[in-house]
Design a protein around this motif. Structure first.
Motif, PDB file in Angstrom:
ATOM      1  N   ALA A  67     -11.244  23.300   1.569  1.00  0.00           N
ATOM      2  CA  ALA A  67     -10.760  23.637   0.228  1.00  0.00           C
ATOM      3  C   ALA A  67     -10.038  24.983   0.212  1.00  0.00           C
ATOM      4  O   ALA A  67      -9.132  25.193  -0.602  1.00  0.00           O
ATOM      5  CB  ALA A  67     -11.917  23.652  -0.756  1.00  0.00           C
ATOM      6  N   ASP A  68     -10.404  25.908   1.107  1.00  0.00           N
ATOM      7  CA  ASP A  68      -9.778  27.234   1.125  1.00  0.00           C
ATOM      8  C   ASP A  68      -8.644  27.322   2.148  1.00  0.00           C
ATOM      9  O   ASP A  68      -8.246  28.408   2.544  1.00  0.00           O
ATOM     10  CB  ASP A  68     -10.819  28.313   1.386  1.00  0.00           C
ATOM     11  N   GLU A  69      -8.087  26.193   2.548  1.00  0.00           N
ATOM     12  CA  GLU A  69      -6.997  26.154   3.514  1.00  0.00           C
ATOM     13  C   GLU A  69      -5.798  25.429   2.923  1.00  0.00           C
ATOM     14  O   GLU A  69      -5.920  24.684   1.955  1.00  0.00           O
ATOM     15  CB  GLU A  69      -7.441  25.443   4.796  1.00  0.00           C
ATOM     16  N   PHE A  70      -4.633  25.668   3.510  1.00  0.00           N
ATOM     17  CA  PHE A  70      -3.415  24.992   3.080  1.00  0.00           C
ATOM     18  C   PHE A  70      -2.572  24.671   4.306  1.00  0.00           C
ATOM     19  O   PHE A  70      -2.735  25.270   5.361  1.00  0.00           O
ATOM     20  CB  PHE A  70      -2.615  25.851   2.090  1.00  0.00           C
ATOM     21  N   THR A  71      -1.667  23.724   4.160  1.00  0.00           N
ATOM     22  CA  THR A  71      -0.736  23.376   5.223  1.00  0.00           C
ATOM     23  C   THR A  71       0.616  23.971   4.876  1.00  0.00           C
ATOM     24  O   THR A  71       1.172  23.704   3.810  1.00  0.00           O
ATOM     25  CB  THR A  71      -0.605  21.848   5.356  1.00  0.00           C
TER      26      THR A  71
END
Length: 98
Positions: A67-71
């Motif tokens: 949830a605390d990551e992005f691509t």
């Protein structure tokens, strides 16, 4: 290299003493800095790009994006939210790609 099988064998102590003496004699020898290696023997241990790795298995556990990551929309790597630089038209871009 020929081997004389009739000559007496050296013990471990003799080998260690010979090795120490050889190292001490080589200390002053300047020609020992060069490497005498056969290029064919060196190449045997290297893998070439494009080698067939279909039989290899990975021992890495892959986790889904948290949830605390992005691509990143530029490099397509998954980063932590602290690496988010800008959000352009709904596209997330990391600090490295800005």
């Amino acid at each position: 290299m020929a081997t004389d099988y009739d000559s007496p064998r050296k013990t471990d102590e003799d080998i260690n003493e010979d090795s120490l003496q050889e190292l001490q004699s080589r200390r002053g020898d300047k020609s020992t800095g060069t490497i005498d290696a056969d290029p064919d023997e060196v190449a045997e241990g290297m893998e070439l790009p494009g080698a067939d790795l279909s039989g290899e298995e990975l021992a890495v556990r892959v986790l889904p994006r948290q949830a605390d990551e992005f691509t990143c929309s530029s490099c397509f790597l998954v980063h932590h939210r602290s690496q988010l630089a800008v959000q352009r038209k709904g596209q997330l871009v990391c600090k490295e790609c800005v």
